[in-house]
Design a protein around this motif. Structure first.
Motif, PDB file in Angstrom:
ATOM      1  N   ASP B  51       1.333  -4.881  -5.883  1.00 21.99           N
ATOM      2  CA  ASP B  51       0.109  -4.618  -5.119  1.00 21.99           C
ATOM      3  C   ASP B  51       0.183  -5.367  -3.786  1.00 21.99           C
ATOM      4  OD1 ASP B  51      -2.408  -4.426  -4.084  1.00 21.99           O
ATOM      5  OD2 ASP B  51      -3.453  -5.231  -5.834  1.00 21.99           O
ATOM      6  N   ASP B  52       0.227  -4.609  -2.699  1.00 17.27           N
ATOM      7  CA  ASP B  52       0.319  -5.239  -1.376  1.00 17.27           C
ATOM      8  C   ASP B  52      -0.762  -6.290  -1.163  1.00 17.27           C
ATOM      9  OD1 ASP B  52       2.499  -3.796  -0.557  1.00 17.27           O
ATOM     10  OD2 ASP B  52       1.346  -2.298   0.533  1.00 17.27           O
ATOM     11  N   ALA B  53      -1.979  -5.969  -1.568  1.00 21.97           N
ATOM     12  CA  ALA B  53      -3.098  -6.884  -1.322  1.00 21.97           C
ATOM     13  C   ALA B  53      -2.848  -8.228  -2.007  1.00 21.97           C
ATOM     14  CB  ALA B  53      -4.403  -6.267  -1.812  1.00 21.97           C
ATOM     15  N   GLN B  54      -2.254  -8.181  -3.200  1.00 25.01           N
ATOM     16  CA  GLN B  54      -1.960  -9.432  -3.913  1.00 25.01           C
ATOM     17  C   GLN B  54      -0.879 -10.233  -3.195  1.00 25.01           C
ATOM     18  OE1 GLN B  54      -1.400  -7.826  -8.117  1.00 25.01           O
ATOM     19  NE2 GLN B  54      -2.461  -9.736  -8.530  1.00 25.01           N
ATOM     20  N   ALA B  57      -2.349 -11.723  -0.047  1.00 21.15           N
ATOM     21  CA  ALA B  57      -3.244 -12.840  -0.395  1.00 21.15           C
ATOM     22  C   ALA B  57      -2.437 -14.075  -0.789  1.00 21.15           C
ATOM     23  CB  ALA B  57      -4.175 -12.428  -1.532  1.00 21.15           C
TER      24      ALA B  57
END
Lengths: 70, 70
Positions: B51-54, B57
């Protein structure tokens, strides 16, 4: 109080400062450490004068090199 | 195998690489991490696409910023 100043080569960031702080902080008699990756300065303070050889060895142990500045 | 590549800003040394490696390595499904302070590239590999967002982050948590490169 005795203050010793060194010029350190190779620090690039706060992690580098932390590595040096950890190693130099293990030397007996060291009471305060100021270190800056930006300027390369390392200032070590103790009640008595610290042993330059120990400081230089600690910096090397952290992965950097230093010379006595003052 | 799925590979995701990111461009990271702000790494200056091996300590920085290690910080990012530690944070990104905590993401579920991550099987391999390649990271270079010299190029700023971060390549994350897993059996499934991460997951890119993970990842972004985690990089921020380590104190840097990144964008998806590929």
């Amino acid at each position: 109080m005795a203050m010793s100043e060194y010029q350190v080569t190779g620090m690039s960031c706060g992690h580098c400062e932390m590595s040096i702080r950890e190693e130099v902080g293990q030397i007996a008699g060291v009471e305060n450490i100021e270190v800056s990756a930006q300027t390369g300065m390392l200032v070590v303070t103790g009640a008595e004068s610290v042993d330059d050889a120990q400081v230089l060895a600690a910096v090397e142990e952290a992965g950097y090199s230093a010379v006595r500045a003052i």
